[in-house]
Design an enzyme around this catalytic site. Structure first.
Site, PDB file in Angstrom:
ATOM      1  N   CYS A  44       0.815  -1.221   0.000  1.00  0.00           N
ATOM      2  CA  CYS A  44       0.000   0.000   0.000  1.00  0.00           C
ATOM      3  C   CYS A  44       0.845   1.266   0.000  1.00  0.00           C
ATOM      4  CB  CYS A  44      -0.916   0.017   1.218  1.00  0.00           C
ATOM      5  SG  CYS A  44      -1.989  -1.409   1.309  1.00  0.00           S
ATOM      6  N   GLY A 246      -7.573  -4.375 -11.786  1.00  0.00           N
ATOM      7  CA  GLY A 246      -8.005  -5.220 -10.683  1.00  0.00           C
ATOM      8  C   GLY A 246      -7.055  -6.376 -10.469  1.00  0.00           C
ATOM      9  N   ASP A 285      -5.281 -12.194   0.573  1.00  0.00           N
ATOM     10  CA  ASP A 285      -5.948 -11.942  -0.709  1.00  0.00           C
ATOM     11  C   ASP A 285      -6.336 -13.203  -1.476  1.00  0.00           C
ATOM     12  OD1 ASP A 285      -5.396  -9.376   0.008  1.00  0.00           O
ATOM     13  OD2 ASP A 285      -4.010  -8.959  -1.642  1.00  0.00           O
ATOM     14  N   TYR A 428     -14.547  15.572  23.227  1.00  0.00           N
ATOM     15  CA  TYR A 428     -14.591  16.951  22.755  1.00  0.00           C
ATOM     16  C   TYR A 428     -13.619  17.839  23.504  1.00  0.00           C
ATOM     17  CZ  TYR A 428     -15.831  21.843  22.511  1.00  0.00           C
ATOM     18  OH  TYR A 428     -15.756  23.195  22.382  1.00  0.00           O
TER      19      TYR A 428
END
Lengths: 455, 455
Positions: A44, A246, A285, A428
């Site tokens: 990646c 692909g 994969d 927050y």
């Protein structure tokens, strides 16, 4: 005799499985057979080496064979497994350097053979400058080609994540870039209005898109690619072509040895990552998994999923007990200044799955408006009109899409409704968030919309 | 006659309730009575106006009375409600500008009176330069005092979030800063090892802490504060003192009119934010809520909770139907370069609640190691040893603590176990995350520890 675990493939799932197996069972004999010279690398990260953001390809390599050896894991690189006999628990391995065959016995086996790029059946594939990007050798070839040939223009075939990331990298290098995509629009997993924003952003960064058209032929000059022709007859000059249409799972070995495939065409596994043959696992994969919303088999060839699956396969193969429950299809990528993320079902796929979806899109800042450095984002949130349960989210913007999508993905994991998420107790303080997180605002808006639809 | 909703207080909960009530019911007559001149402002942003990061105090004001009027919401500022008669549904209001009393009837009432700083019972409180920080007038006074008097040194009493944020702001202004804290350590809601890291970081930024000691007396010169004395007899020179030892709910009106208080001393409400008197709601810092892990009443005076509660109170008071299920105690703050966050129970509080906790601390980077701009963080994750259910998390570091804590807070909302979170499908791409998110790594490590503890 010491129990022997053999792992075929060592990029993501295989490398992770080996490490986890070692942590689970210190006495296990563990060997990894890897066809490439490199193991344990981050595919990646490749687009960022191409763009020059990351200086050296070796930075992508997470662990070397030597690192594994320190954990008493033997890694055999440049070794291809050519045959698998599951009844005799035996592999045939060819050493690609010496050309010698050898036979390897195993007690437990993990198949992590990954996937490979799909190549179109067209003329001109053999031309120089027609490349793919998957392995580290692919990366080396692509970088060398750009350095030596200095192409002025490039064509990328396929507008998926890798195609778009590469387009970004090429523009960074000043290469004029066209993207050819067979479908009528980019990013089919996203809803059209989100995909359109990415499209517009890429166009603003001078990417030329050719949509609804596909590669028909590659033309060359002196053995080197110089132009492509599309089905519709268009000609595009290009000194470099990357085929990114692909990938498909590497299942030859599994098929040949009778290990069952699933509905998606990838190796079928149970939630322990075990194939239909006992003691033989698969991860990454090359295997399929379960869509946790629809319950359907799905093939999701992504690096993080490979790591998660490798961990489970490694633990189980080493005598532990772990389960992998499936995926929500979470993904994120960067396209120039935009962060683009998805989890769960798009509205389109929720409609196709007949889940009666309802959705909102809200725009927000990712920190208090008055605090410096805040950035914008849009959140599309999708829920079931019937139950209020969240089905998916898409986030796009210069802001913290990664944070928003991870909250949404965790909400999916908890099977939360909009009403649940609307009352989430998130962190927050002005440097970090709006007083109500944008994801809370989105959940609140969607909950109100559902209430009105019911009234 | 049009139904009339009156809201007492308009900072966070009150302002939000008014807006939500209007969206829920366009015909409702809505009035907000606010004692201060400002309404709808972000008190949490005040430390950054003091430090100079935010240029103007008006940036903290989210909406003005004029903005509210556009939504047909009348805001009366500088009006104090002095009496409440719930049987006659009537308020007595004094206009602080004119000094005139008036009587106001209501059909539905929302009490959003907030909280006020606790003042110690000591000598010298009347000295110039002895201040608190809560209202916008407090902010104005503090800023003016610093501008005019240019104090070289300051003392902050109390080492909570506000005390530490203020210390950061003062150091930014070059003011020598001491923090006096009664407890033996700072940040009691955090586990000691996390609090210690904040302490060390503050000390590295030249904050002087005086722990296990409290303010006994303030001394002045010419009516102006010049030094403080502690219980142990220590004297600290200070040209400015900020009292930040905590706040208490403004419940005088509720008490006087027989609206019941809860175990924490704040106004008791049900999950519709309704007090024990029908048609009278309360929201924000003046009321208590439920700890969603222990089920116990808890008082959590934070701006985001006030907004969440205001929204629910506003919807219900306007005839809608919404519930507020309680809080997980999520909080975050910035201390110099460190981001520090918590959600759920600390290990200490889980022990006190006899929840048999087990925990891990992991260190990680918040994006791929090779990708530029990654930062570090430590995650402490706490779970039940019996069920594996996550009980809380603390995150500290220069990295994305906000993202990690929000994932953990959403995991708490979904009642997830470590095993669930270990297999979360979170978004990965090198610019955004490690291949396995640090929170997954933490969950995996804790799950392994639990498995080992059980084996």
């Amino acid at each position: 005799m010491t129990e022997r675990l053999v792992i075929i493939g060592g990029v993501a799932a295989g490398a992770k499985a080996a490490a986890k197996a070692r942590r689970t069972n210190p006495k296990l004999d563990i060997s990894v057979y890897q066809e490439e010279a490199d193991i344990s690398y981050s595919a990646c990260g490749q687009p960022y080496v191409i763009s020059g953001l990351i200086g050296q390809r070796k930075q992508l390599v997470i662990r070397t064979p030597d690192d594994f050896l320190k954990d008493d894991i033997q890694v055999m690189t440049r070794c291809r497994v050519t045959a698998l006999n599951t009844s005799e628990k035996k592999l045939t391995v060819i050493d690609l350097t010496s050309g010698k065959d050898s036979f390897v016995r195993y007690d437990k086996l993990i198949i992590a053979t990954g996937a490979r790029p799909i190549l179109p059946a067209i003329k001109g594939l053999e031309l120089e400058g027609v490349l793919t990007l998957r392995s580290m050798s692919d990366l080396d070839r692509l970088i060398r080609y750009i350095e030596v040939m200095k192409p002025k223009n490039a064509a990328i075939i396929g507008a998926g994540y890798i195609g778009l990331e590469l387009a970004d990298s090429f523009r960074n290098l000043g290469i004029a870039t066209s993207v050819v995509e067979k479908a009528e629009r980019i990013l089919p997993k996203f809803d059209p209005e989100i995909a359109q924003r990415v499209y517009d952003h890429c166009v603003a960064h001078e990417i030329e898109f050719v949509l609804g058209d596909s590669l028909a032929k590659l033309n060359g000059t002196g053995g080197q690619v110089s132009a492509l022709e599309t089905e519709s007859g268009r000609s595009i000059a290009c000194g470099l072509v990357v085929l990114a249409i692909g990938v498909r799972p590497n299942i030859d070995l599994a098929k040949q040895s009778g290990i069952g495939l699933g509905a998606t065409g990838a190796i079928a596994v149970n939630n322990r990552m075990e194939t239909r043959i006992q003691g033989v696992y698969a991860a990454g994969d090359c295997c399929e998994t379960t869509d946790r919303i629809t319950g359907n088999p799905i093939w999701m060839p992504l690096g993080d999923i490979a790591n998660l699956q490798g961990r489970v396969a490694g633990e189980n193969a080493a005598g532990g007990c772990a389960e992998f429950p499936g995926v929500f299809g979470t993904a994120i990528f960067k396209s120039f200044d935009l962060n683009v993320a998805i989890t769960g079902l798009s509205e389109q796929s929720a409609l196709q799955a007949r889940l009666n979806p309802i959705s909102v899109i809200i725009s927000a800042w990712d920190r208090a408006r008055y605090y410096p450095g805040g950035r914008e984002l849009d959140i599309k949130l999708i829920a079931s009109k019937d139950s209020g349960r969240i089905l998916g989210a898409q986030v796009i913007g210069t802001g913290s899409a990664d944070k928003m999508i991870d909250i949404a993905a965790t909400a999916l994991l908890g099977k939360l409704t909009c009403e649940d998420l609307e009352n989430a107790d998130l962190a927050y303080s002005p440097p970090f968030s709006q007083v109500l997180s944008p994801i809370i605002t989105a959940a609140g808006a969607l909950n109100s919309k559902i209430k009105k639809a019911r009234a």
